[in-house]
Design a protein around this motif. Structure first.
Motif, PDB file in Angstrom:
ATOM      1  N   UNK A   1      50.360  49.323  44.841  1.00  2.00           N
ATOM      2  CA  UNK A   1      51.399  49.215  44.347  1.00  2.00           C
ATOM      3  C   UNK A   1      52.648  49.001  45.615  1.00  2.00           C
ATOM      4  N   UNK A   2      53.109  50.405  46.064  1.00  2.00           N
ATOM      5  CA  UNK A   2      54.328  50.548  46.763  1.00  2.00           C
ATOM      6  C   UNK A   2      54.028  49.634  48.389  1.00  2.00           C
ATOM      7  N   UNK A   3      52.873  49.985  48.563  1.00  2.00           N
ATOM      8  CA  UNK A   3      52.825  49.827  50.257  1.00  2.00           C
ATOM      9  C   UNK A   3      52.539  48.207  50.059  1.00  2.00           C
ATOM     10  N   UNK A   4      52.380  47.981  48.876  1.00  2.00           N
ATOM     11  CA  UNK A   4      51.792  46.067  49.217  1.00  2.00           C
ATOM     12  C   UNK A   4      53.697  45.267  49.103  1.00  2.00           C
ATOM     13  N   UNK A   5      54.064  46.190  47.676  1.00  2.00           N
ATOM     14  CA  UNK A   5      55.000  45.621  47.554  1.00  2.00           C
ATOM     15  C   UNK A   5      56.658  44.829  49.158  1.00  2.00           C
TER      16      UNK A   5
ATOM     17  N   UNK B   1      66.419  54.343  49.437  1.00  2.00           N
ATOM     18  CA  UNK B   1      65.764  54.215  49.739  1.00  2.00           C
ATOM     19  C   UNK B   1      65.673  52.907  49.992  1.00  2.00           C
ATOM     20  N   UNK B   2      65.461  52.721  51.899  1.00  2.00           N
ATOM     21  CA  UNK B   2      65.199  50.511  51.650  1.00  2.00           C
ATOM     22  C   UNK B   2      63.698  50.845  52.621  1.00  2.00           C
ATOM     23  N   UNK B   3      63.141  49.671  53.198  1.00  2.00           N
ATOM     24  CA  UNK B   3      61.655  50.049  53.802  1.00  2.00           C
ATOM     25  C   UNK B   3      61.647  50.709  55.130  1.00  2.00           C
ATOM     26  N   UNK B   4      61.031  50.107  55.464  1.00  2.00           N
ATOM     27  CA  UNK B   4      60.738  50.581  56.781  1.00  2.00           C
ATOM     28  C   UNK B   4      61.621  49.510  57.808  1.00  2.00           C
TER      29      UNK B   4
ATOM     30  N   UNK C   1      49.574  56.465  57.974  1.00  2.00           N
ATOM     31  CA  UNK C   1      48.855  56.309  56.874  1.00  2.00           C
ATOM     32  C   UNK C   1      49.813  55.357  55.871  1.00  2.00           C
ATOM     33  N   UNK C   2      49.826  54.828  56.290  1.00  2.00           N
ATOM     34  CA  UNK C   2      50.268  53.190  55.606  1.00  2.00           C
ATOM     35  C   UNK C   2      50.333  52.034  56.810  1.00  2.00           C
ATOM     36  N   UNK C   3      49.568  50.715  55.831  1.00  2.00           N
ATOM     37  CA  UNK C   3      49.746  50.248  56.643  1.00  2.00           C
ATOM     38  C   UNK C   3      50.593  49.328  57.927  1.00  2.00           C
TER      39      UNK C   3
ATOM     40  N   UNK D   1      53.118  63.530  54.512  1.00  2.00           N
ATOM     41  CA  UNK D   1      51.800  62.734  54.642  1.00  2.00           C
ATOM     42  C   UNK D   1      51.798  61.728  55.461  1.00  2.00           C
ATOM     43  N   UNK D   2      52.970  60.451  55.208  1.00  2.00           N
ATOM     44  CA  UNK D   2      52.990  59.251  56.213  1.00  2.00           C
ATOM     45  C   UNK D   2      54.064  58.807  57.769  1.00  2.00           C
ATOM     46  N   UNK D   3      54.374  60.542  58.328  1.00  2.00           N
ATOM     47  CA  UNK D   3      54.611  60.869  59.611  1.00  2.00           C
ATOM     48  C   UNK D   3      53.812  62.356  60.524  1.00  2.00           C
TER      49      UNK D   3
END
Ligand SMILES: [Zn+2]
Length: 439
Positions: A103-107, A139-142, A171-173, A210-212
């Motif tokens: 969900x999150x990484x799609x949104x 939190x915003x996004x990247x 570890x993210x799209x 995990x995502x850094x």
């Protein structure tokens, strides 16, 4: 009414604030409640608060508004929330890691589009006002544009807000990753653009270990060293699978929090979301370093993450700074009243009964202390910024009926956190200006 008069207002009615931490001082000593209170406000700041009869002589040309059957109190502070996830609240059936991927990484990929980010930032802040939240750590996004969109929206409402660009380089799209260098550069540019612009503060925001990569966390630590007035926000120890993953990724570190500590990311103004499954040494490091945690009860229930340990968090000596938080979109509500109700249930499942005074404290002054903003917001006292809310204590027919059987203010507060929601927000004042009024 001329402009000068408009700057000087007064609110009369039942008023609640906190002088102290009820976990340490006790509920009665920590609460400041006036059944017939008066709050004087001049140019956005509180100048006096006390019993109406005692301080009414300080009224001059103030425009007085009286609220009955209500509770005037500091605006709620949400210490951990993801505004881009507003549109994915209530996504079914997964625990943390699968929920992020599905969900999150799609949104969050939609926030490459500044127009989309601006639209959702607007909805998010509208909803914050409707539930009486006047400050949040967001939190915003990247995407840097997601931060610009949020801060522009907060600035136009004159709200005190903390936010930052998420840092993720693995570890993210692909559409959601930066690099250690670009994340540093983009964050630095955002700090230079927004930090202390009006009422805004920047938070350096690695999503979670995990995502850094180690290189990215090292860069984040270097950035904080260069801009020590910034906040740091991230997640820690939310879910058992996540913790095992961190052990795999950082085998040389003694525990999850030690990853952040190693890269210089713990200390005053660092706030860690969740902190559900901490080891004793992690609690000790949080306390001794002056770091804070966000308790996110509706999210922890929704994702099946676990039970926050109130007793250890606030243990004397060496209590940890704790603020309450919604963690939307894993959180199921933006309402801090409903979040307090969820915190009570999490406490009960861990054999701890969170009192109304302590819950309201965690959503106001306690949250301000967690964010090191307690000299500005979170309580009502001379010199504090007048971010105030007025709760209607009879907001539904059922609550109205239930309130007939309340013995005192703490009873009434507990009924509100158990039964009330956004309908209880009667009015919101931002820096002394009426910013929201229910019909
Ligand atoms: Zn979160």
């Amino acid at each position: 009414m001329n402009d000068e008069n408009k700057q000087r207002i007064a609110l009369r009615g039942p008023v609640l604030s906190f002088r102290d931490d009820p976990f340490i001082a006790g509920d009665a000593a920590a609460m400041h409640y006036e059944a017939d209170g008066l709050v004087l406000i001049d140019h956005g700041l509180v100048t006096a608060f006390g019993d109406y009869q005692q301080i009414r002589t300080q009224l001059s040309d103030h425009v007085v508004t009286e609220y009955k059957n209500a509770l005037i109190m500091p605006g709620f502070i949400d210490t951990h929330v993801h505004y881009p996830q507003t549109e994915m609240m209530g996504s079914y059936g997964k625990q943390l890691i699968d929920w992020l991927n599905q969900y999150t990484f799609v949104t969050e990929q939609r926030y490459a589009d500044p127009a989309h980010a601006a639209m959702v930032a607007d909805v998010f802040l509208r909803e914050c006002l409707r539930v009486g939240t006047t400050t949040a750590s967001v939190y915003c996004t990247v995407h840097p544009a997601s931060v610009d969109a949020f801060f522009n929206a907060a600035q136009s409402r004159k709200m005190r807000m903390i936010a930052g660009k998420v840092l993720m380089d693995r570890n993210a799209p692909a559409g959601l990753t930066d690099t250690a260098q670009s994340g540093y550069d983009d964050s630095e540019a955002l700090i230079q653009k927004w930090q202390h612009t009006g009422r805004l503060s920047y938070a350096i925001t690695p999503r979670f270990a995990p995502s850094s990569t180690p290189a990215q966390l090292e860069a984040a630590g270097a950035l904080w060293k260069r801009y020590p007035n910034s906040h740091v926000q991230t997640h820690v120890s939310e879910n058992l699978h996540e913790i095992a993953w961190v052990k795999d990724l950082y085998p040389e570190r003694s525990n999850y929090l030690d990853v952040y500590a190693h890269y210089g990311l713990t200390g005053p103004k660092a706030i860690f979301g969740h902190a559900v499954h901490l080891e004793e040494s992690e609690w000790q490091h949080l306390a001794s370093s002056g770091s804070a945690v966000s308790h996110c009860p509706s999210s922890n229930g929704f994702l099946g993450s676990g039970l926050f340990n109130f007793l250890r968090a606030k243990q004397n000596p060496n209590p940890v700074r704790v603020g309450l938080a919604t963690d939307v979109g894993a959180g199921t509500t933006l309402s801090m009243l409903q979040t307090m109700g969820a915190a009570y249930k999490i406490g009960q499942l861990g054999h701890y009964s969170l009192s109304a005074a302590k819950a309201f404290y965690l959503a106001t002054r306690g949250a301000a202390q967690a964010l090191y903003l307690d000299d500005k917001i979170g309580s009502i006292a001379p010199g504090m910024e007048a971010d105030l809310i007025v709760l209607d204590l009879h907001s539904t027919p059922l609550i109205d009926f239930r309130m007939q059987h309340c013995a005192g203010i703490e009873d009434a507060m507990f009924v509100q956190m158990t039964m009330a929601d956004d309908r209880a927000t009667q009015a919101v004042y931002i820096a002394g200006q009426l910013a929201y009024q229910r019909d």
